[in-house]
Structures are given as C-alpha cells and as structure tokens.
Design a protein around this motif. Structure first.
Motif, mmCIF file in Angstrom:
data_model
loop_
_atom_site.group_PDB
_atom_site.id
_atom_site.type_symbol
_atom_site.label_atom_id
_atom_site.label_comp_id
_atom_site.label_asym_id
_atom_site.label_seq_id
_atom_site.Cartn_x
_atom_site.Cartn_y
_atom_site.Cartn_z
ATOM 1 N N PHE A 1 0.830 -1.203 0.000
ATOM 2 C CA PHE A 1 0.000 0.000 0.000
ATOM 3 C C PHE A 1 0.871 1.263 0.000
ATOM 4 O O PHE A 1 0.539 2.252 -0.663
ATOM 5 C CB PHE A 1 -0.930 -0.006 1.204
ATOM 6 C CG PHE A 1 -1.791 1.209 1.303
ATOM 7 C CD1 PHE A 1 -2.927 1.354 0.518
ATOM 8 C CD2 PHE A 1 -1.456 2.256 2.169
ATOM 9 C CE1 PHE A 1 -3.704 2.491 0.594
ATOM 10 C CE2 PHE A 1 -2.237 3.384 2.246
ATOM 11 C CZ PHE A 1 -3.377 3.505 1.451
ATOM 12 N N HIS B 1 2.007 1.796 -3.484
ATOM 13 C CA HIS B 1 0.915 2.351 -4.289
ATOM 14 C C HIS B 1 0.663 3.814 -3.913
ATOM 15 O O HIS B 1 0.331 4.635 -4.799
ATOM 16 C CB HIS B 1 -0.360 1.530 -4.075
ATOM 17 C CG HIS B 1 -0.374 0.235 -4.843
ATOM 18 N ND1 HIS B 1 -0.410 0.172 -6.215
ATOM 19 C CD2 HIS B 1 -0.329 -1.053 -4.411
ATOM 20 C CE1 HIS B 1 -0.408 -1.090 -6.605
ATOM 21 N NE2 HIS B 1 -0.354 -1.866 -5.517
ATOM 22 N N CYS C 1 -9.903 5.128 -10.584
ATOM 23 C CA CYS C 1 -8.784 5.312 -9.644
ATOM 24 C C CYS C 1 -8.230 6.735 -9.665
ATOM 25 O O CYS C 1 -7.406 7.084 -8.815
ATOM 26 C CB CYS C 1 -7.659 4.314 -9.957
ATOM 27 S SG CYS C 1 -8.061 2.613 -9.504
ATOM 28 N N GLN D 1 -7.006 8.083 -1.559
ATOM 29 C CA GLN D 1 -8.108 7.387 -2.223
ATOM 30 C C GLN D 1 -7.628 6.704 -3.504
ATOM 31 O O GLN D 1 -8.041 5.574 -3.815
ATOM 32 C CB GLN D 1 -9.230 8.376 -2.548
ATOM 33 C CG GLN D 1 -9.821 9.047 -1.309
ATOM 34 C CD GLN D 1 -10.926 10.031 -1.673
ATOM 35 O OE1 GLN D 1 -11.505 9.954 -2.766
ATOM 36 N NE2 GLN D 1 -11.218 10.944 -0.759
ATOM 37 N N LEU E 1 -5.647 3.554 -2.484
ATOM 38 C CA LEU E 1 -6.531 2.470 -2.067
ATOM 39 C C LEU E 1 -7.191 1.821 -3.274
ATOM 40 O O LEU E 1 -7.337 0.584 -3.351
ATOM 41 C CB LEU E 1 -7.580 3.010 -1.104
ATOM 42 C CG LEU E 1 -8.550 1.978 -0.513
ATOM 43 C CD1 LEU E 1 -7.789 0.923 0.260
ATOM 44 C CD2 LEU E 1 -9.573 2.659 0.383
ATOM 45 N N CYS E 2 -7.561 2.619 -4.229
ATOM 46 C CA CYS E 2 -8.179 2.076 -5.450
ATOM 47 C C CYS E 2 -7.179 1.237 -6.234
ATOM 48 O O CYS E 2 -7.495 0.138 -6.701
ATOM 49 C CB CYS E 2 -8.707 3.219 -6.301
ATOM 50 S SG CYS E 2 -9.483 2.698 -7.856
ATOM 51 N N PHE F 1 -4.581 -0.270 -5.024
ATOM 52 C CA PHE F 1 -4.282 -1.466 -4.236
ATOM 53 C C PHE F 1 -5.374 -2.520 -4.422
ATOM 54 O O PHE F 1 -5.084 -3.716 -4.544
ATOM 55 C CB PHE F 1 -4.129 -1.081 -2.760
ATOM 56 C CG PHE F 1 -3.792 -2.231 -1.870
ATOM 57 C CD1 PHE F 1 -2.512 -2.755 -1.840
ATOM 58 C CD2 PHE F 1 -4.765 -2.813 -1.070
ATOM 59 C CE1 PHE F 1 -2.202 -3.827 -1.021
ATOM 60 C CE2 PHE F 1 -4.471 -3.889 -0.243
ATOM 61 C CZ PHE F 1 -3.178 -4.397 -0.214
ATOM 62 N N ARG F 2 -6.608 -2.086 -4.450
ATOM 63 C CA ARG F 2 -7.702 -3.040 -4.642
ATOM 64 C C ARG F 2 -7.699 -3.602 -6.064
ATOM 65 O O ARG F 2 -7.985 -4.789 -6.286
ATOM 66 C CB ARG F 2 -9.030 -2.353 -4.364
ATOM 67 C CG ARG F 2 -9.267 -2.048 -2.882
ATOM 68 C CD ARG F 2 -10.562 -1.276 -2.714
ATOM 69 N NE ARG F 2 -10.840 -1.016 -1.301
ATOM 70 C CZ ARG F 2 -11.878 -0.302 -0.868
ATOM 71 N NH1 ARG F 2 -12.724 0.235 -1.762
ATOM 72 N NH2 ARG F 2 -12.061 -0.125 0.423
ATOM 73 N N ALA F 3 -7.413 -2.736 -7.028
ATOM 74 C CA ALA F 3 -7.458 -3.171 -8.420
ATOM 75 C C ALA F 3 -6.341 -4.144 -8.736
ATOM 76 O O ALA F 3 -6.557 -5.176 -9.391
ATOM 77 C CB ALA F 3 -7.386 -1.962 -9.349
ATOM 78 N N SER F 4 -5.118 -3.882 -8.224
ATOM 79 C CA SER F 4 -3.969 -4.751 -8.519
ATOM 80 C C SER F 4 -2.963 -4.637 -7.387
ATOM 81 O O SER F 4 -2.052 -3.794 -7.426
ATOM 82 C CB SER F 4 -3.329 -4.344 -9.856
ATOM 83 O OG SER F 4 -2.203 -5.161 -10.146
ATOM 84 N N PRO F 5 -3.101 -5.448 -6.290
ATOM 85 C CA PRO F 5 -2.226 -5.299 -5.113
ATOM 86 C C PRO F 5 -0.753 -5.444 -5.449
ATOM 87 O O PRO F 5 0.084 -4.697 -4.940
ATOM 88 C CB PRO F 5 -2.713 -6.420 -4.193
ATOM 89 C CG PRO F 5 -4.093 -6.748 -4.649
ATOM 90 C CD PRO F 5 -4.107 -6.508 -6.110
#
Length: 489
Positions: free
Chosen positions: A220, A223, A265, A276, A279-280, A282-286
């Motif tokens: 994170f 990112h 994103c 924000q 976080l987007c 990270f969720r889309a492609s950690p």
C-alpha cells in the motif's frame, strides 16, 4: 631571648651624662629632693616596662604549660558519648526497618515468582537478556532514521514540497515498520519458543499474519507513492490515446500500465486525493506496481521490518515472560541491596566517629606525666631566664643611675640630694620557682593508665557489640532465600 640592656646602652639611650651635667649646673635636683628626679624616674620606668614585658611573657607560657599539666581524671563511669552513639545506632535501625522489610518482601516475592516460573516452564538456564538496552534502542532509532531518509528520497520526487515534505510521509511509515510491526513480529517469534503447543501454534499463526500485514502494508505504501502527483494514475481523458494531446502521450509521462488502470482510480491532481487513489490501485492490482522504485520501496520496508524484529528479539530473553520476571527480580534485589548498604554505612560512620573521638579524648597518664616533666623542665628554664634577666636589668639600671649621678655631682655647686646616698634597688615582684611536687609518681601514673585503658577498652567493646548487633539485625531482616519456590497452596 632578648638580653637585658647594658648600663652603657641605657646611658646612651637617655643621654644621661649630658643631662646629668646640665642639671648639675642648674642645681637640679635640689638637695632636698626626697625621691628620684625626673631623669632617674624615666630610666627606672623604662627598665620597669622591660621587666614587666618579660614577666608577662613568662606568665603566659606558664599558664599554657600549667593547663596541660592537669592530671587526667580517672573515669570509671558510663560515657555519654558511648550511650548516645549506641542509642543513635539502634534508632537508625528501628527507623529504616519498615522500609527495608517492605523492600525485602518485594525482592523475595520476585525471587519466588522467577523460581515458580522456571519450575512451571521447565527453564533450567538463567535468563539471557542484555544488561542495558541502550544499544538496542539506538539501533531501532537508527533504523527509523535510515528508513525515513531513504523513503523521503523516494517520496520527495512525487510531492510538491520535495525532500522535506517526502520525509514527513516517510517518518510515519518507518515508525509503523520498525516500531509496530517489528515489535509484534518479535513477540510472535518469542511465542514460538513457548513450551505449550497452543502458544507455539498461536505464535506461528500470529507471525504469518504479521508477515502478511507487513507485505500488504508496504505494498500500500508503494501504491501511495505512485498515487502522489504529478502523473500517476493518469487522468481519465489521458487513458484514450485519441482524446489526449500529444504531450500527454509522450513516453516520458505515460505509464506502461496506463491501459490496465480503471478510470475510477483517478480522483484528482492534488496530494489530498492520493490516499483514495492508492486504495483504489491497491484493490485493483495489489501486486501490480508501476516501476522499479516502487518495488525497491517495498523491499526496503520489508527489510527494515525484519531488521527491527531481530533487534526487538534481542532486547529480551527468547522465552516469553522470562526476561521480564528476571529483570524485576534483579531490580528489587539491587534496590534492597542499595538501601541495606546505605544503612550499614551509616552504622559504620556512627561507630567509627565515636571510636575516633574516644581515642582523641583519651589521655594516657604515663604519657601525660612524661609530657608534664618535659613542660616543667621548660618552665624551669624560662623561670631561670626571667630571674637572670631581672638581675642583669637591675644591675644595668643601677649602673646607669650611678653614671648620671656622678656626672651631676661633678657639675653641681650645691650638695647632692640625700636620697643619692642610698643605692637604687629594684623592687620587682619575681615569680616563685615552679613546683613539680604535685605531679603523680611513676607508679601511680602506671596504675591509673591501666585503669583508664581498661575503661577505654570496655567502651570500645560496648560500641563494637552494639554495632555488630545492629548490623546482624539488618542482615537478618534483609536476608533473602534464593531457593524460595513461592508455589501457592
């Protein structure tokens, strides 16, 4: 000592020949003069002053010697110094006993807790932990500073404030990696050393969870760095090659993963939108990072977390809870030992001070008699000197008066005074010969010396007995049992 003046020196000092002739020519003193005339009184007064000065000096020395010549008293009674010192030592023990007893109970309880812990956990070896943690605290601080500086360089390129602003982000990340995750990871590794299976399994599960948290936290962070302005993720209108101006599609600003990023994103061009966006992403492609710097940031964070965990692990015994109990035991024992030593030092000071004063005040009669005999010899010598000085001074004064009178007789035409027919005689009060008959005999001095030494030894013995009694009492109620198991009934 200064010798008495001679007659010639007195004649020269007072000009007796010249003044005698002058007064004789004037018919002075008159024939009816009943006493010495003024010139003679001047000479006699001068000689009286010389004698008085020498006599006062003699009396001053005599008073000092006679003060030392007083025989030492034979004291067989109780000495207030000894009684007061014994009372002070007992009072000191009584005053400190409650605090020392409480410290003893705390230390004994800590010993029992450690022994019970070792018995229950099957620990045979002593706890292995550093005497001082300052070195390890320094390493942890150095890790925080080092990671903050490295991360600041990475973040500084993407924030408006440059290196300084990037360092402010990096400090928080470093504290989480080094202080939080490192400590929790070390605690989980320590749990794996526990003898109980449930604790070991919990430790392994916790360690796995901490590792996962550390990996995803640093992902994170990577990112978040990518989401900081100025160009990542691309704005929605730059995702389509046809809609973007040529400068936005230049290879220098276009990310190679721009085609795979969701349009949602992108939340705005400011730093406040980066969380924000991160976080987007990270969720889309950690695990999909945008470049080499991001992967380096991930690896550096994990390395610092592992290094901090190793240092945290070395700050205490590997077995959980053992080092804490052992440090508490040593701390309570050290505090008790320090308080005990302070009280024993006070007792020693009271005893030594009283014993020293006893010895300083003690006057051995045999030595006192020898000193007295020596002082009497000195006093006799001064008395003999005073008498000789008075004799020589009177002779010189009388001779000087005769010279004055003869010079006066030769010059005068009238009869001389009747008082001159009688020679002048000094009426000085000479002190009596010093008398040493009041000194005690050698046998009496030796007998009194034996008695006084016996009294001194008895007082010293009394001091030692009370001192040893108090020290033994202190050692008794501060004694610890190292084998106390403290197992509850």
């Amino acid at each position: 000592m200064t010798p008495a003046p001679t007659a010639s020196s007195l004649v020269e000092r007072f000009k007796l020949k010249e003044r005698g002739r002058e007064r004789g020519q004037d018919g002075q003193p008159q024939s009816s003069q009943p006493t010495l005339d003024n010139v003679e009184m001047e000479v006699v007064g001068y000689c009286d002053d010389l004698y008085a000065k020498r006599r006062n000096e003699y009396h001053r020395h005599r008073s000092a010697l006679e003060e030392r010549l007083q025989p030492p008293p034979a004291d067989h009674g109780a000495d207030p110094l000894v009684e007061n010192t014994c009372k002070e030592m007992r009072d000191a023990v009584a005053e400190e006993r409650p605090d020392l007893s409480r410290a003893t109970r705390e230390a004994q309880s800590a010993i029992g807790e450690v022994n019970r812990f070792r018995l229950e956990q099957g620990r045979n070896a002593d706890a292995d932990y550093p005497e001082s943690r300052m070195w390890h605290w320094g390493i942890l601080v150095a890790l925080v500073v080092l990671e903050s500086l490295i991360n600041g360089l990475f973040f500084g390129a993407n924030v408006e404030g440059g290196l300084l602003a990037g360092t402010s982000y990096a400090v928080l990340i470093s504290v989480v990696n080094v202080v939080v995750l490192g400590w929790v990871l070390a605690a989980m590794v320590r749990e794996i050393q526990h003898r109980k299976g449930k604790r070991r399994i919990g430790g392994m599960a916790g360690m796995g969870a901490v590792v996962v948290v550390a990996v995803f936290w640093n992902l994170f962070v990577a990112h978040y760095r990518e989401a900081l302005p100025y160009d990542y993720p691309p704005a929605p209108d730059t995702l389509s090659p046809a809609a973007a101006p040529p400068t936005a599609q230049s290879p220098a600003t276009q990310s190679p993963q721009a085609d795979s990023l969701p349009e949602s994103c992108w939340h705005g061009p400011d730093e406040s939108d980066a969380d924000q966006e991160a976080l987007c992403l990270f969720r889309a492609s950690p695990f999909g990072l945008g470049g080499f710097y991001s992967y380096m940031l991930l690896l550096i964070g994990l390395a610092m977390c592992a290094a901090a965990a190793m240092d945290w692990f070395k700050t205490d015994d590997p077995y959980p809870g053992y080092g804490k109990r052992e440090r508490h035991r040593r701390k309570t024992e050290d505090r008790l030992e320090q308080d005990r030593r302070e009280l024993l030092a006070d007792l020693n000071e009271l005893h030594d001070d009283a014993a020293r004063r006893l010895r300083n005040d003690f006057r051995d009669p045999v030595q006192a008699r020898q000193l007295a005999l020596s002082d009497y010899t000195k006093l006799h010598a001064r008395h003999t000197d005073l008498w000789g000085f008075a004799r020589d001074l009177a002779k010189s004064c009388s001779g000087a008066l005769d010279i004055y009178r003869n010079a006066n007789r030769e010059a005068r035409s009238t009869p001389e005074p009747q008082v001159w027919h009688t020679p002048w005689v000094a009426d000085w009060d000479l002190p009596e010969q010093p008398d040493s008959s009041s000194l005690m005999s050698e046998a009496e001095a030796e007998e009194r010396s034996r008695q006084m030494h016996a009294v001194l030894e008895e007082r010293e013995r009394q001091l030692r007995d009370v001192h040893d009694e108090c020290c033994e009492l202190v050692n008794e109620f501060t004694r610890l049992d190292p084998h106390d198991k403290a197992v509850p009934a």
